[in-house]
Motif scaffolding. Structure first.
Motif, PDB file in Angstrom:
ATOM      1  N   ALA A 287       0.845  -1.202   0.000  1.00  0.00           N
ATOM      2  CA  ALA A 287       0.000   0.000   0.000  1.00  0.00           C
ATOM      3  C   ALA A 287       0.877   1.247   0.000  1.00  0.00           C
ATOM      4  CB  ALA A 287      -0.910  -0.014   1.223  1.00  0.00           C
ATOM      5  N   THR A 288       1.102   1.786  -1.213  1.00  0.00           N
ATOM      6  CA  THR A 288       1.863   3.047  -1.274  1.00  0.00           C
ATOM      7  C   THR A 288       0.922   4.233  -1.452  1.00  0.00           C
ATOM      8  OG1 THR A 288       2.160   3.131  -3.683  1.00  0.00           O
ATOM      9  CG2 THR A 288       3.769   1.837  -2.455  1.00  0.00           C
ATOM     10  N   ALA A 289      -0.363   3.963  -1.700  1.00  0.00           N
ATOM     11  CA  ALA A 289      -1.285   5.068  -2.014  1.00  0.00           C
ATOM     12  C   ALA A 289      -1.434   6.019  -0.836  1.00  0.00           C
ATOM     13  CB  ALA A 289      -2.652   4.487  -2.388  1.00  0.00           C
ATOM     14  N   VAL A 291      -4.080   7.573   0.572  1.00  0.00           N
ATOM     15  CA  VAL A 291      -5.550   7.502   0.559  1.00  0.00           C
ATOM     16  C   VAL A 291      -6.111   8.660   1.393  1.00  0.00           C
ATOM     17  CG1 VAL A 291      -7.524   6.020   1.090  1.00  0.00           C
ATOM     18  CG2 VAL A 291      -5.320   4.993   0.487  1.00  0.00           C
ATOM     19  N   ASP A 293      -8.053  10.376   4.040  1.00  0.00           N
ATOM     20  CA  ASP A 293      -8.578   9.803   5.283  1.00  0.00           C
ATOM     21  C   ASP A 293     -10.091   9.995   5.404  1.00  0.00           C
ATOM     22  OD1 ASP A 293      -6.165   8.809   6.242  1.00  0.00           O
ATOM     23  OD2 ASP A 293      -5.546  10.806   6.920  1.00  0.00           O
ATOM     24  N   PRO A 319     -12.621   4.007   4.570  1.00  0.00           N
ATOM     25  CA  PRO A 319     -12.088   2.734   5.061  1.00  0.00           C
ATOM     26  C   PRO A 319     -10.563   2.741   4.974  1.00  0.00           C
ATOM     27  CG  PRO A 319     -13.045   2.500   2.864  1.00  0.00           C
ATOM     28  CD  PRO A 319     -13.370   3.886   3.327  1.00  0.00           C
ATOM     29  N   ASP A 320      -9.911   2.048   5.905  1.00  0.00           N
ATOM     30  CA  ASP A 320      -8.452   1.885   5.817  1.00  0.00           C
ATOM     31  C   ASP A 320      -8.209   0.647   4.950  1.00  0.00           C
ATOM     32  OD1 ASP A 320      -5.722   1.097   6.317  1.00  0.00           O
ATOM     33  OD2 ASP A 320      -5.747   2.588   7.922  1.00  0.00           O
ATOM     34  N   ILE A 321      -7.698   0.859   3.744  1.00  0.00           N
ATOM     35  CA  ILE A 321      -7.592  -0.228   2.765  1.00  0.00           C
ATOM     36  C   ILE A 321      -6.628  -1.311   3.244  1.00  0.00           C
ATOM     37  CG2 ILE A 321      -6.938  -0.797   0.385  1.00  0.00           C
ATOM     38  CD1 ILE A 321      -7.820   2.160  -0.269  1.00  0.00           C
ATOM     39  N   VAL A 322      -5.423  -0.891   3.616  1.00  0.00           N
ATOM     40  CA  VAL A 322      -4.400  -1.873   3.979  1.00  0.00           C
ATOM     41  C   VAL A 322      -4.829  -2.657   5.232  1.00  0.00           C
ATOM     42  CG1 VAL A 322      -2.838  -0.456   5.432  1.00  0.00           C
ATOM     43  CG2 VAL A 322      -1.893  -2.157   3.893  1.00  0.00           C
ATOM     44  N   GLY A 336       3.142  -1.818   4.256  1.00  0.00           N
ATOM     45  CA  GLY A 336       2.582  -0.466   4.322  1.00  0.00           C
ATOM     46  C   GLY A 336       3.664   0.577   4.150  1.00  0.00           C
ATOM     47  N   PHE A 337       3.232   1.785   3.932  1.00  0.00           N
ATOM     48  CA  PHE A 337       4.142   2.924   3.843  1.00  0.00           C
ATOM     49  C   PHE A 337       3.698   3.955   4.870  1.00  0.00           C
ATOM     50  CE2 PHE A 337       7.045   2.863   0.152  1.00  0.00           C
ATOM     51  CZ  PHE A 337       6.784   1.560  -0.241  1.00  0.00           C
ATOM     52  N   LYS A 351       1.981   1.823  13.628  1.00  0.00           N
ATOM     53  CA  LYS A 351       1.143   1.499  12.452  1.00  0.00           C
ATOM     54  C   LYS A 351       1.298   0.033  12.052  1.00  0.00           C
ATOM     55  CE  LYS A 351       0.773   6.048  10.685  1.00  0.00           C
ATOM     56  NZ  LYS A 351       1.256   7.088   9.821  1.00  0.00           N
ATOM     57  N   LYS A 355      -2.172  -1.884  12.094  1.00  0.00           N
ATOM     58  CA  LYS A 355      -2.721  -2.298  10.799  1.00  0.00           C
ATOM     59  C   LYS A 355      -2.388  -3.757  10.482  1.00  0.00           C
ATOM     60  CE  LYS A 355      -2.389   2.418   8.951  1.00  0.00           C
ATOM     61  NZ  LYS A 355      -3.228   3.075   7.960  1.00  0.00           N
TER      62      LYS A 355
HETATM   63  O1  C5P Z   1      -2.391   5.804   8.743  1.00  0.00           O
HETATM   64  P1  C5P Z   1      -1.567   6.249   7.590  1.00  0.00           P
HETATM   65  O2  C5P Z   1      -2.362   6.927   6.526  1.00  0.00           O
HETATM   66  O3  C5P Z   1      -0.341   7.035   7.956  1.00  0.00           O
HETATM   67  O4  C5P Z   1      -1.021   4.865   7.003  1.00  0.00           O
HETATM   68  C1  C5P Z   1      -0.305   4.817   5.838  1.00  0.00           C
HETATM   69  C2  C5P Z   1      -0.410   3.445   5.228  1.00  0.00           C
HETATM   70  O5  C5P Z   1      -1.756   2.960   5.238  1.00  0.00           O
HETATM   71  C3  C5P Z   1      -0.027   3.463   3.772  1.00  0.00           C
HETATM   72  O6  C5P Z   1       0.496   2.197   3.459  1.00  0.00           O
HETATM   73  C4  C5P Z   1      -1.356   3.727   3.087  1.00  0.00           C
HETATM   74  O7  C5P Z   1      -1.342   3.314   1.732  1.00  0.00           O
HETATM   75  C5  C5P Z   1      -2.306   2.911   3.924  1.00  0.00           C
HETATM   76  N1  C5P Z   1      -3.665   3.440   4.002  1.00  0.00           N
HETATM   77  C6  C5P Z   1      -4.699   2.740   3.407  1.00  0.00           C
HETATM   78  N2  C5P Z   1      -5.995   3.213   3.506  1.00  0.00           N
HETATM   79  C7  C5P Z   1      -6.251   4.350   4.167  1.00  0.00           C
HETATM   80  C8  C5P Z   1      -5.204   5.081   4.763  1.00  0.00           C
HETATM   81  C9  C5P Z   1      -3.922   4.602   4.659  1.00  0.00           C
HETATM   82  O8  C5P Z   1      -4.469   1.686   2.790  1.00  0.00           O
HETATM   83  N3  C5P Z   1      -7.497   4.784   4.238  1.00  0.00           N
END
Ligand code: C5P
Length: 418
Positions: A287-289, A291, A293, A319-322, A336-337, A351, A355
């Protein structure tokens, strides 16, 4: 173009120019390809010669231009079979509707269509045409046939066209095309050298870029992510033998060679595509996106009109994708990133645990020279406790180099797990 200039990969490119106004861009393309050290020979169809003369390409490529199939003199020089064998890449730019149809049908009534059938080299086509011709069912059908036959199709850009229409059908700029060709050969080189095999047979899904959360039909909330790190990582994973899918938010980057791409806009769409990839089989999820919040609670159906001095828009959490993927029963190896400005180690480890990640790559975005939009990055990698690894500091380097080191870190962790 940057530090890549003049790295001679000793590769031969046939640039085939067909009839279309974008042929003028091909003159610059010859120059850009030569800047990278490629050997370029130009083949022109009859249609192309109505737009630009062979003499222009002869001067720019420093080679005779090839235009005819059955001319005994030309065949005595370098005939169609020799040209087909000489090429490491056949790049057709611009590619007209006509040549796409010919290739799709296997016709062989001129020099270019004959070379196409006779070459073992990869074939790339950069279609350029009026937007209506691009959208025509027959054109799309032919393109699908070419894709099925293994031809790499460079999707045209959208914008204003020479004919006055606005839409898809513009040939990408020569700089972007030449850079893609260079990246392709660099990837091939990496595959042939040290990197190959680290992720052989693994299915990798990578989220990249920003998401856009609509406010009304014309406005949205987003961020400055360019997607460069995710795209570079996709390229490094492909070079390491993985089958890679990029789920990308809106960015202006070319798809790395060998990588499948799914475009999305919002966080919810990114999650839906991610879940789909999981259902299709995924060994590593990265997960580099960046996203968003939050998203707007209710998207206005019409453009919000300017009214008082203040405007309140209610937001709800995305939603938190990762984290969602990590909670699934058949979870892949999760990467994750994190971008932090302080207490990097503490926040990154927080994190990692929250996560349920296997690995997290963290950069210090308080540094101006790396991170968002930059071509270089420096990162610290942390692993879940069960691997027993110390953190790894990746010194400042190109995002591609960082990507390769992340591939090594993933491969190391995966081999201890197995
Ligand atoms: O919590 P934070 O945004 O700092 O976490 C960063 C990591 O979580 C990244 O790998 C990002 O791609 C992923 N992420 C996600 N979905 C979200 C928020 C962050 O997959 N809604």
């Amino acid at each position: 173009m940057s530090s890549n200039v003049n790295i001679n990969l000793n590769k031969n490119i046939i640039l085939a120019v067909t009839g279309g106004i974008a042929a003028y861009k091909s003159a610059v393309l010859v120059r850009r390809l030569k800047d990278y050290g490629f050997h370029v020979r130009v083949v022109m169809t009859k249609g192309a010669q109505a737009f630009i003369t062979p003499l222009t390409f002869q001067a720019l490529s420093s080679n005779a231009v090839h235009t005819t199939l059955l001319d005994p003199e030309a065949e005595a020089g370098m005939g169609h079979i020799e040209l087909a064998r000489w090429a490491d890449l056949l790049l057709v730019a611009p590619a007209s509707c006509d040549v796409l149809a010919k290739f799709a049908q296997g016709l062989a009534d001129d020099l270019l269509s004959t070379i196409y059938l006779a070459t073992k080299a990869p074939v790339w086509v950069a279609p350029a045409m009026n937007q209506q011709m691009w959208a025509a069912k027959a054109t799309q059908r032919n393109l699908q046939t070419l894709i099925d036959d293994g031809v790499h199709v460079i999707i045209p850009d959208s914008g204003e066209q020479a004919c006055g229409d606005v839409g898809r059908g513009r040939m990408p700029e020569p700089e972007a095309l030449a850079a893609q060709v260079f990246e392709f050969f660099k990837t091939q080189e990496r595959i042939q050298t040290q990197q190959f095999g680290l992720l052989a047979g693994k299915k990798v899904t990578i989220t990249a870029g920003p998401t856009r959360e609509a406010i009304d039909p014309v406005r949205y909330i987003s961020n400055h992510s360019t997607g460069k790190m995710g795209f570079a990582l996709a390229s490094a994973c492909y070079a390491a033998g993985a089958e890679v899918t990029l789920i990308s938010g809106p960015v202006s980057l070319a798809t790395p060679y060998g990588v499948a791409r799914r475009n999305v806009t919002s966080a919810q769409q990114m999650l839906d595509e991610s879940m789909q990839m999981l259902a299709d089989g995924c060994d590593i999820f990265i997960a580099t996106a960046a996203v968003a919040d939050y998203r707007v609670a209710e998207i206005a159906p019409h453009k919000i009109k300017k009214a008082g001095d203040e405007l309140e828009i209610a937001l709800v959490k995305n939603p938190d994708i990762v984290a969602t993927i990590a909670q699934q029963e058949k979870r892949p190896f999760m990467v994750g990133f994190a971008a932090e400005t302080q207490n990097v180690e503490e926040y990154a480890n927080g994190k990692l645990i929250a996560k349920k990640l296997d690995m997290i790559a963290c950069n210090d975005v308080s540094r101006q020279d790396i991170g968002f939009g930059a071509d270089e990055n420096a990162m610290t990698v942390f692993f879940a406790k069960k691997y027993g690894f110390n953190q790894r500091d990746l010194e400042k380097a190109s995002k591609l180099k960082i990507g390769e080191q992340l591939v090594e870190a993933m491969s190391d962790a995966l081999s201890t797990k197995n």
